[in-house]
Design a protein around this motif. Sequence first.
Motif, PDB file in Angstrom:
ATOM      1  N   SER A   8       0.834  -1.204   0.000  1.00  0.00           N
ATOM      2  CA  SER A   8       0.000   0.000   0.000  1.00  0.00           C
ATOM      3  C   SER A   8       0.866   1.251   0.000  1.00  0.00           C
ATOM      4  O   SER A   8       1.997   1.238   0.503  1.00  0.00           O
ATOM      5  CB  SER A   8      -0.902   0.028   1.242  1.00  0.00           C
ATOM      6  OG  SER A   8      -1.790  -1.065   1.255  1.00  0.00           O
TER       7      SER A   8
ATOM      8  N   ARG B  43      -9.780  -0.913  -4.835  1.00  0.00           N
ATOM      9  CA  ARG B  43      -8.414  -0.947  -4.306  1.00  0.00           C
ATOM     10  C   ARG B  43      -7.916   0.446  -3.910  1.00  0.00           C
ATOM     11  O   ARG B  43      -7.143   0.582  -2.963  1.00  0.00           O
ATOM     12  CB  ARG B  43      -7.440  -1.538  -5.344  1.00  0.00           C
ATOM     13  CG  ARG B  43      -7.736  -2.955  -5.744  1.00  0.00           C
ATOM     14  CD  ARG B  43      -6.626  -3.537  -6.590  1.00  0.00           C
ATOM     15  NE  ARG B  43      -6.428  -2.821  -7.852  1.00  0.00           N
ATOM     16  CZ  ARG B  43      -5.290  -2.234  -8.214  1.00  0.00           C
ATOM     17  NH1 ARG B  43      -4.234  -2.262  -7.429  1.00  0.00           N
ATOM     18  NH2 ARG B  43      -5.199  -1.616  -9.392  1.00  0.00           N
TER      19      ARG B  43
ATOM     20  N   GLN C  85      -5.416   6.793  -1.396  1.00  0.00           N
ATOM     21  CA  GLN C  85      -4.987   5.601  -0.692  1.00  0.00           C
ATOM     22  C   GLN C  85      -5.010   4.439  -1.674  1.00  0.00           C
ATOM     23  O   GLN C  85      -6.048   4.156  -2.266  1.00  0.00           O
ATOM     24  CB  GLN C  85      -5.918   5.302   0.483  1.00  0.00           C
ATOM     25  CG  GLN C  85      -5.591   4.035   1.246  1.00  0.00           C
ATOM     26  CD  GLN C  85      -4.255   4.113   1.964  1.00  0.00           C
ATOM     27  OE1 GLN C  85      -3.933   5.124   2.589  1.00  0.00           O
ATOM     28  NE2 GLN C  85      -3.469   3.043   1.878  1.00  0.00           N
TER      29      GLN C  85
ATOM     30  N   ASN D 253      -4.274   0.480  -2.164  1.00  0.00           N
ATOM     31  CA  ASN D 253      -4.073  -0.821  -1.530  1.00  0.00           C
ATOM     32  C   ASN D 253      -3.975  -1.917  -2.587  1.00  0.00           C
ATOM     33  O   ASN D 253      -4.358  -1.716  -3.741  1.00  0.00           O
ATOM     34  CB  ASN D 253      -5.222  -1.127  -0.585  1.00  0.00           C
ATOM     35  CG  ASN D 253      -5.336  -0.119   0.543  1.00  0.00           C
ATOM     36  OD1 ASN D 253      -4.340   0.434   1.004  1.00  0.00           O
ATOM     37  ND2 ASN D 253      -6.553   0.126   0.996  1.00  0.00           N
TER      38      ASN D 253
END
Length: 115
Positions: free
Chosen positions: A16, A66, A81, A83
């Motif tokens: 991440s 994601r 963000q 991930n």
Amino acid sequence: VQLVESGGGMVESGGSLRLSCAASGFKITNYDMRWFRQAPGKERELVATITVGSGSTNYADSVKDRFTISRDNAKKSVYLQMNSLKPEDTAVYYCNAVFNYLNYWGQGTQVTVSS
């Protein structure tokens, strides 16, 4: 007017990263904010959008579920963000602000995902 991205780097597949975009010189509350990316030899593509007002979001199919875009108008910042990163997410990521005919870009931050 300035948009400054940060938070890029190198990460292994499945990892991440959180990108940040700091805005200055304009009123971010008037602007839809977007993240684009451009991989070597490919066209720049829209990754995620967050609108002014309602803050509704939209994502490219390739990153849906994601990536998460968010904004903090008090901090004049936008975030991405990321991930479950994949090697195909490797690209330079750009922050973009748009309001009518006004369109501002950051300098980009490199994200590299190793397999």
